[in-house]
Design an enzyme around this catalytic site. Structure first.
Site, PDB file in Angstrom:
ATOM      1  N   GLU A  34      -1.310   3.120   0.400  1.00  0.00           N
ATOM      2  CA  GLU A  34      -0.564   1.886   0.165  1.00  0.00           C
ATOM      3  C   GLU A  34      -0.661   1.076   1.472  1.00  0.00           C
ATOM      4  O   GLU A  34      -0.357   1.606   2.546  1.00  0.00           O
ATOM      5  CB  GLU A  34       0.900   2.204  -0.152  1.00  0.00           C
ATOM      6  CG  GLU A  34       1.661   0.953  -0.509  1.00  0.00           C
ATOM      7  CD  GLU A  34       3.119   1.185  -0.893  1.00  0.00           C
ATOM      8  OE1 GLU A  34       3.557   2.352  -0.971  1.00  0.00           O
ATOM      9  OE2 GLU A  34       3.800   0.168  -1.107  1.00  0.00           O
ATOM     10  N   ARG A 260       1.107  18.564   2.370  1.00  0.00           N
ATOM     11  CA  ARG A 260       1.108  17.537   3.422  1.00  0.00           C
ATOM     12  C   ARG A 260       0.832  18.214   4.751  1.00  0.00           C
ATOM     13  O   ARG A 260       1.168  19.376   4.946  1.00  0.00           O
ATOM     14  CB  ARG A 260       2.491  16.888   3.528  1.00  0.00           C
ATOM     15  CG  ARG A 260       2.845  15.937   2.451  1.00  0.00           C
ATOM     16  CD  ARG A 260       4.239  15.391   2.702  1.00  0.00           C
ATOM     17  NE  ARG A 260       4.217  14.309   3.688  1.00  0.00           N
ATOM     18  CZ  ARG A 260       3.965  13.057   3.374  1.00  0.00           C
ATOM     19  NH1 ARG A 260       3.711  12.712   2.128  1.00  0.00           N
ATOM     20  NH2 ARG A 260       3.968  12.120   4.291  1.00  0.00           N
ATOM     21  N   LYS A 270       5.618   6.749   7.441  1.00  0.00           N
ATOM     22  CA  LYS A 270       5.411   5.367   7.886  1.00  0.00           C
ATOM     23  C   LYS A 270       6.738   4.675   8.176  1.00  0.00           C
ATOM     24  O   LYS A 270       6.838   3.876   9.094  1.00  0.00           O
ATOM     25  CB  LYS A 270       4.638   4.590   6.815  1.00  0.00           C
ATOM     26  CG  LYS A 270       3.153   4.871   6.853  1.00  0.00           C
ATOM     27  CD  LYS A 270       2.412   4.050   5.817  1.00  0.00           C
ATOM     28  CE  LYS A 270       2.250   4.853   4.532  1.00  0.00           C
ATOM     29  NZ  LYS A 270       1.415   4.195   3.523  1.00  0.00           N
TER      30      LYS A 270
HETATM   31  P1  ATP Z   1       4.223   7.848   4.082  1.00  0.00           P
HETATM   32  O1  ATP Z   1       5.265   8.789   3.589  1.00  0.00           O
HETATM   33  O2  ATP Z   1       3.841   8.044   5.489  1.00  0.00           O
HETATM   34  O3  ATP Z   1       4.499   6.411   3.732  1.00  0.00           O
HETATM   35  P2  ATP Z   1       2.544   7.960   1.818  1.00  0.00           P
HETATM   36  O4  ATP Z   1       2.241   9.232   1.136  1.00  0.00           O
HETATM   37  O5  ATP Z   1       3.494   7.039   1.175  1.00  0.00           O
HETATM   38  O6  ATP Z   1       2.924   8.278   3.293  1.00  0.00           O
HETATM   39  P3  ATP Z   1       0.163   6.586   1.177  1.00  0.00           P
HETATM   40  O7  ATP Z   1      -0.421   5.415   1.838  1.00  0.00           O
HETATM   41  O8  ATP Z   1       0.710   6.391  -0.178  1.00  0.00           O
HETATM   42  O9  ATP Z   1       1.248   7.145   2.150  1.00  0.00           O
HETATM   43  O10 ATP Z   1      -0.843   7.813   1.214  1.00  0.00           O
HETATM   44  C1  ATP Z   1      -2.206   7.772   0.890  1.00  0.00           C
HETATM   45  C2  ATP Z   1      -2.674   9.173   0.641  1.00  0.00           C
HETATM   46  O11 ATP Z   1      -2.499   9.982   1.795  1.00  0.00           O
HETATM   47  C3  ATP Z   1      -1.906   9.840  -0.467  1.00  0.00           C
HETATM   48  O12 ATP Z   1      -2.802  10.563  -1.286  1.00  0.00           O
HETATM   49  C4  ATP Z   1      -0.958  10.737   0.264  1.00  0.00           C
HETATM   50  O13 ATP Z   1      -0.593  11.815  -0.552  1.00  0.00           O
HETATM   51  C5  ATP Z   1      -1.758  11.139   1.488  1.00  0.00           C
HETATM   52  N1  ATP Z   1      -0.894  11.510   2.607  1.00  0.00           N
HETATM   53  C6  ATP Z   1       0.107  10.775   3.154  1.00  0.00           C
HETATM   54  N2  ATP Z   1       0.733  11.462   4.131  1.00  0.00           N
HETATM   55  C7  ATP Z   1       0.124  12.670   4.212  1.00  0.00           C
HETATM   56  C8  ATP Z   1       0.304  13.837   5.020  1.00  0.00           C
HETATM   57  N3  ATP Z   1       1.255  13.910   5.948  1.00  0.00           N
HETATM   58  N4  ATP Z   1      -0.523  14.886   4.822  1.00  0.00           N
HETATM   59  C9  ATP Z   1      -1.499  14.835   3.903  1.00  0.00           C
HETATM   60  N5  ATP Z   1      -1.718  13.768   3.104  1.00  0.00           N
HETATM   61  C10 ATP Z   1      -0.932  12.693   3.245  1.00  0.00           C
HETATM   62 MG    MG Z   2       3.508   5.882  -0.476  1.00  0.00          MG
END
Ligand code: ATP
Ligand code: MG
Length: 571
Positions: A34, A260, A270
């Site tokens: 995102e 994760r 984030k």
């Molecule tokens: P955040 O909680 O930091 O906002 P998010 O999961 O909302 O992270 P996205 O931009 O939606 O962030 O993530 C893009 C991809 O990266 C998704 O497939 C997500 O599952 C993966 N991802 C995000 N954070 C991690 C992590 N700590 N370890 C492994 N994969 C991750």
């Molecule tokens: Mg997200």
């Protein structure tokens, strides 16, 4: 670059699909960020897995922006994410946007409505959420659940046309209000929101939720294996439910959930990272203390080390927190191979060599009676740039009668087992000469400000002609030739291994000493450092030249392998 562990469960599933011909041998994955912030080390794991699987099976991996929320997303993040993925060493087959599917998603939603599988609900979020109930607690059906398809279709079109206020109505899937899986209790598909979208502008006032956009975007693109993190396990049934009720252009994609990646002393959310910036604790997304790819890159972490670390972590099904020291060990291994060696003195103390020659044949001690800044004759030593790689060649390092040494390399009263310099002791100045300290000069407060010494002219290169033993070798910088540098020393951003473990808020566990700025003296060669160059300051650590400001160096990582020590202690 095939760095995904061959034995991981997703690779096994792809192999099984290939064996049964589920996708006729096609493998397509995507990385779906995102664009509401910068990528961090956790994303690097997801990227390594998504691209790794595609590469391992000769498939393709696209970058798809999950840009369905106009309130939080921005083109600034889109550009940074594209840049970060390229830096990490991966090339998406295509760059795609979920917002390009808004019309297709809308059409599919109409189809669900016509088939009696979705409805317009007039209730607010809070009421809907209370009615959902909880595990073991029955759900309550919305009074609007049994509207006719005709009425729903009319209301949905009017929602799209902007006839209702933000939040006045939502569209929900008609699944099962008594399901044990809360995600299946008539999840919301659309909300009304008048936000300006960075790509579609003001064209839409209704926006799809994650659940409605994600699987459908996968299906529209022809994704075969769709990977996400474990918190989406509970969304798996819904992912399938939507796809089972739509007419798909390709074979139905499957969702896989993996753990994760978390690191000690680090947060990878984030929202929390943004808070650190807003609270002024760090200077921005690219602050070298941040676990963002931009931060790690500015700090001097090589992309190859991050990839190797992620491959080593692997794709697994249990959440775990890895040691920051483990990541640092990968960084150190890489840098030891490629970083050129330089000399830099972080806490400079002046060393004056009294018997050093001057051009007119006097000793330096004599010459300094007239001019205390005199340094005598300058010599140049040829030094290897990298003992690990002879192709890196050599450089000339200047030496003269006044040099900077590290303050902690001298002790007026040496503690037991102190082998470095003290009055009466002989040490080696790396690649130069053997020197013996003879006395000190102190300021009014009693602090040593100058150490006096004599050198052995027969020891050029640093070896005693008679083979006498000299234990200690010290780094140094010629005072007359050295350059001033600002060196930024970093420590953990969070003091505890699991930030927020006790209070729930990671910001309660901030390390107040995560940055220490010192004025260093460095050898002249460092004046040629290009932005982002990483070098080893001998005996001190690895340092990255700042990307913007000349003569500012960030400590990437120290020389000591703390990971090995941690493992030894654990064994
Ligand atoms: P955040 O909680 O930091 O906002 P998010 O999961 O909302 O992270 P996205 O931009 O939606 O962030 O993530 C893009 C991809 O990266 C998704 O497939 C997500 O599952 C993966 N991802 C995000 N954070 C991690 C992590 N700590 N370890 C492994 N994969 C991750
Ligand atoms: Mg997200």
């Amino acid at each position: 670059m095939t760095e995904t562990t061959a034995g991981d469960f997703i690779a096994d599933a792809v192999r099984a699909d290939n064996a049964t011909g589920t996708y006729k041998g096609r493998v397509q994955t995507r990385f779906p960020p995102e664009p509401n912030g910068y990528l961090h080390i956790g994303h690097a794991k997801a990227i390594t897995a998504d691209f790794g699987i595609a590469e391992q099976f000769g498939g393709v991996c696209n970058l798809r922006f999950d840009d369905t929320n106009p309130d939080t997303e921005d083109v600034e993040y889109v550009e940074a994410i594209i840049d970060d993925i390229a830096w990490l060493g991966f090339s998406p087959a295509k760059v795609l946007y979920a917002s390009d599917y808004f019309q297709a998603l809308y059409d599919w939603a109409e189809a669900l409505i016509v088939n009696g599988l979705a409805y317009v609900d007039d209730q607010d979020q809070e009421t809907i959420s209370v009615q959902r109930g909880g595990y073991g607690k029955p759900g309550v059906e919305s009074p609007y659940r049994n509207r006719t398809p005709e009425e729903n279709l009319d209301l949905f079109r009017r929602m799209r046309d902007g006839q209702f206020a933000d939040g006045e109505k939502v569209v929900r899937a008609k699944v099962d209000m008594q399901s044990d899986n809360m995600q299946m209790r008539d999840p919301v598909m659309y909300r009304i929101r008048r936000g300006h979208h960075h790509r579609t502008g003001d064209q839409w006032v209704i926006y799809p939720t994650y659940d409605w956009a994600h699987g459908q975007s996968d299906a529209l693109e022809g994704v075969t294996h769709s990977m996400c993190t474990l918190e989406f396990v509970s969304h798996h049934d819904l992912y399938d439910w939507f796809l089972n009720h739509l007419e798909l252009p390709y074979d139905k994609p499957q969702q896989f959930e993996f753990a994760r990646l978390e690191l000690t002393h680090t947060v990878t959310s984030k929202r929390k990272l943004r808070q650190l910036i807003e609270d002024g604790i760090v200077t921005g997304w690219d602050d070298p203390r941040m676990p963002t790819l931009q931060g790690l890159r500015r700090r001097g972490y090589p992309a190859s080390a991050i990839r190797a670390f992620c491959a080593n972590v692997g794709v697994n099904k249990t959440n775990s927190r890895h040691s920051l020291e483990e990541l640092e060990a990968f960084v150190r291994t890489d840098l030891n191979r490629v970083a050129q060696r330089r000399m830099g003195v972080l806490h400079p103390l002046k060393l004056v060599i009294d018997n050093w020659p001057t051009e007119d044949g006097r000793t330096l001690a004599e010459a300094r009676q007239e001019n205390p800044d005199a340094v005598g004759v300058a010599q140049f030593f040829e030094v290897a740039n990298n003992p690990e790689n002879s192709e890196d060649g050599t450089r000339q390092v200047p030496f003269a009668g006044q040099i900077w040494i590290e303050e902690e390399d001298f002790a007026e009263v040496p503690p037991p087992k102190f082998f470095r310099l003290s009055v009466g002791k002989e040490v080696r100045l790396r690649g130069a000469y053997l020197v013996t300290a003879t006395g000190v000069v102190k300021d009014e407060s009693g602090r040593v400000v100058e150490v006096h010494a004599t050198y052995d002219p027969a020891s050029q290169g640093g070896n005693a002609p008679d083979g006498r033993k000299v234990k200690s070798t010290m780094h140094w910088v010629s005072a007359a030739h050295g350059l001033d540098a600002e060196v930024r020393l970093y420590d953990h951003l969070f003091a505890t291994e699991i930030p927020g473990e006790t209070t729930g808020d990671p910001l309660d566990d901030l390390n107040p000493h995560s940055l220490d700025i010192v004025s260093a003296k460095v050898e002249p060669e460092l004046g040629k450092a290009r932005p982002g160059d990483v070098v080893q300051f001998e005996r001190v650590g690895y340092f990255a030249a700042d990307k913007d400001v000349p003569m500012v160096f960030h400590r990437t990582v120290g020389l000591k392998d703390e990971w090995a020590a941690l493992q030894k202690r654990a064994a």
